[in-house]
Design a protein around this motif. Sequence first.
Motif, PDB file in Angstrom:
ATOM      1  N   LEU A 504       0.871  -1.163   0.000  1.00 22.33           N
ATOM      2  CA  LEU A 504       0.000   0.000   0.000  1.00 22.33           C
ATOM      3  C   LEU A 504       0.911   1.215   0.000  1.00 22.33           C
ATOM      4  O   LEU A 504       1.791   1.330   0.860  1.00 22.33           O
ATOM      5  CB  LEU A 504      -0.901   0.001   1.230  1.00 22.33           C
ATOM      6  N   ARG A 505       0.716   2.114  -0.934  1.00 22.90           N
ATOM      7  CA  ARG A 505       1.604   3.280  -1.037  1.00 22.90           C
ATOM      8  C   ARG A 505       0.790   4.548  -1.157  1.00 22.90           C
ATOM      9  O   ARG A 505      -0.142   4.635  -1.964  1.00 22.90           O
ATOM     10  CB  ARG A 505       2.524   3.157  -2.258  1.00 22.90           C
ATOM     11  N   HIS A 506       1.144   5.540  -0.318  1.00 23.76           N
ATOM     12  CA  HIS A 506       0.588   6.888  -0.475  1.00 23.76           C
ATOM     13  C   HIS A 506       1.664   7.759  -1.101  1.00 23.76           C
ATOM     14  O   HIS A 506       2.768   7.868  -0.570  1.00 23.76           O
ATOM     15  CB  HIS A 506       0.146   7.478   0.862  1.00 23.76           C
ATOM     16  N   GLU A 521       7.085  11.898  -3.661  1.00 20.34           N
ATOM     17  CA  GLU A 521       7.484  11.364  -2.364  1.00 20.34           C
ATOM     18  C   GLU A 521       6.406  10.383  -1.945  1.00 20.34           C
ATOM     19  O   GLU A 521       5.244  10.513  -2.326  1.00 20.34           O
ATOM     20  CB  GLU A 521       7.628  12.483  -1.336  1.00 20.34           C
ATOM     21  N   TYR A 522       6.767   9.366  -1.149  1.00 23.55           N
ATOM     22  CA  TYR A 522       5.763   8.383  -0.762  1.00 23.55           C
ATOM     23  C   TYR A 522       6.094   7.771   0.583  1.00 23.55           C
ATOM     24  O   TYR A 522       7.215   7.807   1.069  1.00 23.55           O
ATOM     25  CB  TYR A 522       5.640   7.281  -1.820  1.00 23.55           C
ATOM     26  N   VAL A 523       5.050   7.196   1.183  1.00 22.03           N
ATOM     27  CA  VAL A 523       5.184   6.296   2.327  1.00 22.03           C
ATOM     28  C   VAL A 523       4.433   5.027   1.956  1.00 22.03           C
ATOM     29  O   VAL A 523       3.413   5.074   1.262  1.00 22.03           O
ATOM     30  CB  VAL A 523       4.607   6.897   3.632  1.00 22.03           C
ATOM     31  N   GLN A 524       4.945   3.882   2.386  1.00 22.80           N
ATOM     32  CA  GLN A 524       4.306   2.640   1.965  1.00 22.80           C
ATOM     33  C   GLN A 524       4.502   1.534   2.980  1.00 22.80           C
ATOM     34  O   GLN A 524       5.442   1.563   3.790  1.00 22.80           O
ATOM     35  CB  GLN A 524       4.835   2.194   0.610  1.00 22.80           C
ATOM     36  N   ILE A 537      -7.117  -0.111   9.044  1.00 19.96           N
ATOM     37  CA  ILE A 537      -7.275   1.335   9.160  1.00 19.96           C
ATOM     38  C   ILE A 537      -5.911   1.938   8.817  1.00 19.96           C
ATOM     39  O   ILE A 537      -4.938   1.756   9.553  1.00 19.96           O
ATOM     40  CB  ILE A 537      -7.714   1.746  10.566  1.00 19.96           C
ATOM     41  N   ILE A 538      -5.829   2.641   7.697  1.00 16.62           N
ATOM     42  CA  ILE A 538      -4.569   3.218   7.224  1.00 16.62           C
ATOM     43  C   ILE A 538      -4.579   4.700   7.557  1.00 16.62           C
ATOM     44  O   ILE A 538      -5.520   5.415   7.190  1.00 16.62           O
ATOM     45  CB  ILE A 538      -4.417   3.025   5.709  1.00 16.62           C
ATOM     46  N   ALA A 539      -3.570   5.178   8.242  1.00 16.99           N
ATOM     47  CA  ALA A 539      -3.431   6.606   8.548  1.00 16.99           C
ATOM     48  C   ALA A 539      -2.161   7.116   7.886  1.00 16.99           C
ATOM     49  O   ALA A 539      -1.119   6.448   7.913  1.00 16.99           O
ATOM     50  CB  ALA A 539      -3.372   6.835  10.054  1.00 16.99           C
ATOM     51  N   GLU A 557       2.993   2.108  13.264  1.00 13.91           N
ATOM     52  CA  GLU A 557       3.748   2.798  12.215  1.00 13.91           C
ATOM     53  C   GLU A 557       4.528   1.784  11.387  1.00 13.91           C
ATOM     54  O   GLU A 557       5.273   0.961  11.921  1.00 13.91           O
ATOM     55  CB  GLU A 557       4.702   3.822  12.824  1.00 13.91           C
ATOM     56  N   VAL A 558       4.345   1.845  10.071  1.00 17.25           N
ATOM     57  CA  VAL A 558       4.999   0.889   9.184  1.00 17.25           C
ATOM     58  C   VAL A 558       6.053   1.544   8.295  1.00 17.25           C
ATOM     59  O   VAL A 558       6.862   0.840   7.670  1.00 17.25           O
ATOM     60  CB  VAL A 558       3.971   0.152   8.299  1.00 17.25           C
TER      61      VAL A 558
END
Length: 933
Positions: A504-506, A521-524, A537-539, A557-558
Amino acid sequence: MGLDAAIGINSERHRHLNWTKYEPRGLVGHWTFCSKLPAQNLFKDVAGTTAVNADGDRIGYVKNDAPLIGDGFGNRLGSFLRTMRDTDTYKPVFRTGTADDCCGWAEFTNTNADTQEGFVGGVLQSENATNWGGVSATKFSDLIMNNQNYTMFAVVKADPADDSNNKTFYYQRGGKASGDTTNSNYFAAQRYSNETYSQGYACPSCSPGSESTTTAPFADTDIHLITAVGRAGTEAANISIDGVELDTETLDSLMNMDFDSQGDQSSVTVPGGAFVSIGYQMAQGNVADAAMTQGFNGRIYEIMVYVGDVLPNEIQVVEEYLMAKYCIEPTNPADGRGMVGHWDFTKKIPSGNLTQNVDGTTPVNGSGEYIGYAKNFATGEISTGYKLGDFVRASANDNTRPTFGTGGQNNHSYANYGGGRSIGLRAGYFTSGDSDDDGGVATNKFSDLAMSSQNYTAWYVVDNQTATGDAARILELNGYGQANTDLGQFQLARGTAGSSSPYLRHTWRDDGIGTYPNNLEYVQDQSASPMADGFKIIAVIGDTGPGATRMFINGTEVYNVTQPSDFDITFSKTSDSGTGSAHVGLGCTPDDAGITTYGWEGKLYEVQVYKGTLSAADFNNVQTFLENKYNVSQESVLYTISECVGHWDFTATAFGGSVNMTVNRDGSGGQPSSGDYIGKLINQAPGNASAEKLGAFVRSGADDNTRPTFQTGGVNGRSYAQYSGTQSLRSGYFNSAAATADGGATSNTFTPLEFNNFSTTTFLVAEWEGDVPAVNAYPYYLRGSDTSSGGLARTSIRKQNSTQIAANTYSASVGNQFVYSYSTDDLSGGPGLITFKNGVGASGTQLFYDGVVTDTDGDAAFVSSKKIHLDLTSPGANYVSVGYMVDSDGIAAASGSWVGKIYELIVYNKVLSDSEIDTVNEYIAAKYGLSIG
């Protein structure tokens, strides 16, 4: 069902909660339209003689049900309120409601231009004044109230079709006690034309002359509980919606309201200055049509008014009573904090925010129906109210519409995005012919809105159903980047990281500051596929600073990263060309023409998007709110710490979609209700790296006397197991005939496990409720064999036959290791946390009570090589029990059973670090409301 249907009331809730309306003290006004039929408090005529007896009856008179003691001196806000005249045009309609409504109500159809329906009572002048306020008629008692000593609760449902009007649901005017003899002071609670709820006070002779608290807009069709609190002190006055405080005020003036039972108003000194009205405002001193203004349009269910300081915990009691009574879901605690997108598929049906048709008509009313339109409930940008459109919608083709599903996570409904990847809900300023319907200026208020990757917070509640497809969009926001012709894009996608596991990537992208991939830029989540599929539940937080851009899954936190640049996105409601034209997609990517691609497959429950990085407190409040709403506990936090081999939790009846405990020992009987036996409890722990743990479950013996009972309403509202001296849940390889069922290889996977007897950490949340036991009582006991000698090895927590809690480890080749919790720290004063850290060395073993060390012990002979060996080859030597020390046959041993409550037991097969202990402590403190450390 027959009873509920007949009386328009959720009778089951009333049987359990009715008592709370008389607590706390000081209730001086209580008007309720949720009533049995024939009603004892509602009458069709203004004289109060003919009871309301059916749905559709007009209400001319409502009794004040506040207890006669009132303010403590027998003073109340009158005995009744009544309509202006005894004709239908002045009377609201009584409605019984359906099962979804949970209770009856009074239906008001006022507008600001035509206000007649409502109730009033008090010391008034002119037409039929005696009936309104005379001593014999209404007993409008001598009562002094003020804005700094006041609490009101109102359950209402405004009609948003009338949002061009201000709608008053409660109004109270009292004569000023001294000084001003011309004007009286008033308190008003209303929904304004801008969709906000407000409570305010006015005093013409005061400075300031008025003070109020106001919420952000609530553009919904839901029933709400409004709590208005007037208090002295800094930011002490406040307004809350559904139990969530949304605005505060420091009251600078003391505004008195004086009511007098005498028609001459000898102490009020203001003619016609003391009265109460429901459904409209009444001008001072008049009983006439022209005096009624700002009438309410919608439903009023119940209003309660208290005089005196109602404490925060007492306010919570009343709020919980009313929210349960009327089936009100809690309000998101960060409403009004810059929320620009909120799409929620969990609302009650028939739905006011979901419709089957793309034009917003025909409410969704059942499982399997198409969703063509979903309203955006966001309150908007703080300064402007701008948001990501008023709605998202599908195209006219049925194949593009998700379906409405029921019975999802914690029994919530959801939008079901099925196979084919062609489904999507979207809004924007598209180039296609239906651009206005899809998001144009005229219909959707798709506002000019600028957002930033370093000023962004969002939650996504989803259930990924399949690994099929690359780069499937859960949410996509497209607009302009820093250059007006370049793309700015924020996106949460589910895809494939090369040929490895799903992720899952934002991503934030801004084509105005560079070329791909330097312009994103991303967080995943980079974990294995079990984390990528299933409910979560993704924050996501976008912020400046080292590691400040972060992703959380179910509270853990991942991923985090430091953003090197700020990535912008600007939405425009006037541009329909260019790669950055403004559009939003839920479950898809819409192009400039509104055609959807990159479809996602799964269940979509809820999406929240904020322009801004919320405070830590607001972030935690929203996360906790969502975890409670969807019954997703923070056990995932526990399992980020390795070697969790035992986790028995009596507060959760389900875990990972499966039943966590059952009534019967063989797993039958279903989940227990309050008072039922617990026959079997699942060990939720993931185990060590080889998935070895202390059995798959613990279970009772065959005799009912060995089973604890499941009880609700414990500390912080949590459930628990109740032990009374003869019960135990256990697992192991016993000598008894039921050895296999109790823990043998085929049923319980009581895996071979080397348990670190002198390197473990155990957490117990429990409460002792018995006397000093004659023998030691064990909430936790584990037995195996000493790897050095083959003899007995064990570890346990126990209540001594004294005022002590003790923790003990024993190996036949070494001996005992004891630590103690003394005196009042023995779990007898209420629920508490016992932590047993069993380390090596001369001072490696410690016992904590609520996070504070109570004893330290150790010996150089206790080393990490001393282990308890657990296997399936030695009957009678390997077992674990919760609530009792059992013997080799799996039955009660000489030493005894717990008496009291057990909430939760967590066991790690290693000594946890201080930071890891803090992690578990924070989880327990939040879950049980305990003060730790």
